[in-house]
Design a protein around this motif. Structure first.
Motif, PDB file in Angstrom:
ATOM      1  N   UNK A 161       0.782  -1.217   0.000  1.00 42.04           N
ATOM      2  CA  UNK A 161       0.000   0.000   0.000  1.00 42.04           C
ATOM      3  C   UNK A 161       0.818   1.273   0.000  1.00 42.04           C
ATOM      4  N   UNK A 162       2.109   1.161  -0.295  1.00 36.88           N
ATOM      5  CA  UNK A 162       2.989   2.330  -0.249  1.00 36.88           C
ATOM      6  C   UNK A 162       2.909   3.149  -1.535  1.00 36.88           C
ATOM      7  N   UNK A 163       2.668   2.492  -2.652  1.00 34.81           N
ATOM      8  CA  UNK A 163       2.499   3.186  -3.934  1.00 34.81           C
ATOM      9  C   UNK A 163       1.265   2.616  -4.610  1.00 34.81           C
ATOM     10  N   UNK A 164       0.620   3.456  -5.444  1.00 35.19           N
ATOM     11  CA  UNK A 164      -0.637   3.033  -6.058  1.00 35.19           C
ATOM     12  C   UNK A 164      -0.663   3.406  -7.538  1.00 35.19           C
ATOM     13  N   UNK A 165       0.183   2.771  -8.351  1.00 33.85           N
ATOM     14  CA  UNK A 165       0.183   3.097  -9.784  1.00 33.85           C
ATOM     15  C   UNK A 165      -1.125   2.642 -10.434  1.00 33.85           C
ATOM     16  N   UNK A 166      -1.532   3.377 -11.461  1.00 33.45           N
ATOM     17  CA  UNK A 166      -2.711   2.964 -12.212  1.00 33.45           C
ATOM     18  C   UNK A 166      -2.287   1.925 -13.255  1.00 33.45           C
ATOM     19  N   UNK A 167      -3.250   1.316 -13.883  1.00 29.54           N
ATOM     20  CA  UNK A 167      -2.972   0.321 -14.924  1.00 29.54           C
ATOM     21  C   UNK A 167      -3.345   0.888 -16.291  1.00 29.54           C
ATOM     22  N   UNK A 168      -2.470   0.667 -17.249  1.00 25.35           N
ATOM     23  CA  UNK A 168      -2.776   1.075 -18.612  1.00 25.35           C
ATOM     24  C   UNK A 168      -3.965   0.253 -19.104  1.00 25.35           C
ATOM     25  N   UNK A 184       7.288   6.768  -4.535  1.00 28.59           N
ATOM     26  CA  UNK A 184       8.335   5.753  -4.651  1.00 28.59           C
ATOM     27  C   UNK A 184       9.663   6.299  -4.120  1.00 28.59           C
ATOM     28  N   UNK A 185       9.999   7.525  -4.513  1.00 24.47           N
ATOM     29  CA  UNK A 185      11.256   8.111  -4.046  1.00 24.47           C
ATOM     30  C   UNK A 185      11.245   8.275  -2.524  1.00 24.47           C
ATOM     31  N   UNK A 186      10.122   8.676  -1.978  1.00 24.24           N
ATOM     32  CA  UNK A 186      10.025   8.857  -0.537  1.00 24.24           C
ATOM     33  C   UNK A 186      10.168   7.527   0.192  1.00 24.24           C
ATOM     34  N   UNK A 187       9.496   6.497  -0.296  1.00 26.26           N
ATOM     35  CA  UNK A 187       9.622   5.170   0.308  1.00 26.26           C
ATOM     36  C   UNK A 187      11.071   4.695   0.235  1.00 26.26           C
ATOM     37  N   UNK A 188      11.696   4.915  -0.917  1.00 22.00           N
ATOM     38  CA  UNK A 188      13.084   4.502  -1.106  1.00 22.00           C
ATOM     39  C   UNK A 188      13.990   5.159  -0.064  1.00 22.00           C
ATOM     40  N   UNK A 189      13.804   6.445   0.155  1.00 25.70           N
ATOM     41  CA  UNK A 189      14.630   7.163   1.123  1.00 25.70           C
ATOM     42  C   UNK A 189      14.355   6.674   2.539  1.00 25.70           C
ATOM     43  N   UNK A 190      13.092   6.466   2.873  1.00 22.74           N
ATOM     44  CA  UNK A 190      12.758   6.007   4.214  1.00 22.74           C
ATOM     45  C   UNK A 190      13.287   4.599   4.467  1.00 22.74           C
ATOM     46  N   UNK A 191      13.246   3.761   3.467  1.00 17.41           N
ATOM     47  CA  UNK A 191      13.813   2.416   3.626  1.00 17.41           C
ATOM     48  C   UNK A 191      15.306   2.496   3.856  1.00 17.41           C
ATOM     49  N   UNK A 192      15.974   3.377   3.138  1.00 18.88           N
ATOM     50  CA  UNK A 192      17.414   3.562   3.353  1.00 18.88           C
ATOM     51  C   UNK A 192      17.688   4.066   4.765  1.00 18.88           C
ATOM     52  N   UNK A 193      16.746   4.798   5.313  1.00 18.63           N
ATOM     53  CA  UNK A 193      16.893   5.289   6.680  1.00 18.63           C
ATOM     54  C   UNK A 193      16.568   4.259   7.736  1.00 18.63           C
ATOM     55  N   UNK A 194      16.221   3.037   7.321  1.00 15.43           N
ATOM     56  CA  UNK A 194      15.993   1.967   8.279  1.00 15.43           C
ATOM     57  C   UNK A 194      14.561   1.770   8.699  1.00 15.43           C
ATOM     58  N   UNK A 195      13.614   2.496   8.096  1.00 17.32           N
ATOM     59  CA  UNK A 195      12.216   2.360   8.474  1.00 17.32           C
ATOM     60  C   UNK A 195      11.632   1.083   7.875  1.00 17.32           C
ATOM     61  N   UNK A 196      10.824   0.380   8.660  1.00 15.93           N
ATOM     62  CA  UNK A 196      10.150  -0.823   8.197  1.00 15.93           C
ATOM     63  C   UNK A 196       8.936  -0.451   7.350  1.00 15.93           C
ATOM     64  N   UNK A 197       8.551  -1.364   6.455  1.00 14.98           N
ATOM     65  CA  UNK A 197       7.431  -1.091   5.556  1.00 14.98           C
ATOM     66  C   UNK A 197       6.159  -0.769   6.330  1.00 14.98           C
ATOM     67  N   UNK A 198       5.921  -1.500   7.424  1.00 15.05           N
ATOM     68  CA  UNK A 198       4.692  -1.266   8.175  1.00 15.05           C
ATOM     69  C   UNK A 198       4.679   0.094   8.867  1.00 15.05           C
ATOM     70  N   UNK A 199       5.861   0.675   9.064  1.00 16.07           N
ATOM     71  CA  UNK A 199       5.922   2.016   9.641  1.00 16.07           C
ATOM     72  C   UNK A 199       5.836   3.092   8.564  1.00 16.07           C
TER      73      UNK A 199
END
Length: 249
Positions: A161-168, A184-199
């Motif tokens: 549920x972190x990103x919600x792309x539409x379908x062609x 996507x970029x924000x999730x990528x940065x937060x993951x690099x910062x050690x945050x878990x997906x559920x957080x």
């Protein structure tokens, strides 16, 4: 609280343990792991520690908050083996990691600062020109390649549920518009910062709803505080290690 010890004083395992709020088994484990120098043994096999062992234990316990158990253990093992340069290299690596975490935090903050104006621009965008280009979006492969990720990672983030792309509508392929790319970029940065997906999921939802940085301010402040505490802990650990090195001679 550890008491002052006199040079040449002999300590039982229980003395060393109580002075640092540990169990005697923990002290024995630290010795066996090479965190403490080997203790002298009586003719009956009883361990006898000295102020040098107390200094080693203080150094290890001081290193823990800033460097973590694995690195603190490796540092003490190296020092006790006479490999001081290896110990210094390990400490340098921790400092590099802390610097990387600070840079990641700065990158996350930079990414978040662009969310509100970009979201407003997206809502007010025209039906042709640049707005239309953004609306067409990008597919999963090019986006994953641009960010150095695997497409499977982006699909996993979608399932979370972190990103919600539409379908062609013609191909069924995922299409990421500008807002999706920001997520996507924000999730990528937060993951690099050690945050878990559920957080991360509730943070992304809050940012979408609020359209700005405010929902994450408390998290970012906590992140700053933890990095500052870690940096200070490294200073405390360095002082204790230096004291041990001086005592060791």
């Amino acid at each position: 609280m550890a008491r002052n010890l006199q040079s040449g004083e002999r300590l039982r395992p229980v003395d060393l343990a109580r002075g640092h709020g540990l169990s005697t088994q923990a002290v024995r484990n630290y010795e066996e792991a090479g965190i403490l120098p080997a203790a002298e043994r009586s003719q009956h096999g009883y361990r006898s520690y000295t102020p040098l062992h107390a200094a080693a234990l203080r150094a290890f316990l001081a290193l823990l908050p800033g460097h973590g158990h694995r690195t603190a253990t490796a540092v003490m093992q190296a020092v006790n083996a006479g490999a001081d340069e290896e110990a210094f290299r390990l400490i340098d690596e921790s400092h590099v990691q802390l610097l990387g975490d600070r840079q990641t935090l700065r990158a996350v903050e930079d990414a978040l600062r662009g969310l509100a104006p970009a979201a407003a621009e997206g809502r007010a965008g025209p039906s042709d020109g640049p707005g239309a280009v953004r609306a067409r979006g990008t597919f999963i492969g090019p986006l994953a390649e641009e960010l150095g990720l695997r497409p499977a990672t982006l699909r996993a983030w979608e399932r979370a549920g972190l990103v919600r792309p539409r379908r062609d509508p013609l191909t069924g392929y995922r299409v990421y518009d500008e807002a999706d790319v920001r997520d996507v970029r924000l999730v990528h940065q937060l993951r690099r910062g050690g945050h878990l997906l559920e957080r991360i999921a509730p943070l992304i939802a809050q940012v979408r709803a609020a359209g700005g940085l405010e929902p994450l301010e408390a998290t970012l402040q906590d992140w700053h505080a933890r990095l500052a505490a870690r940096g200070r802990a490294m200073l405390v650990g360095a002082a204790a290690l230096e004291a041990y090195l001086r005592a060791r001679g």
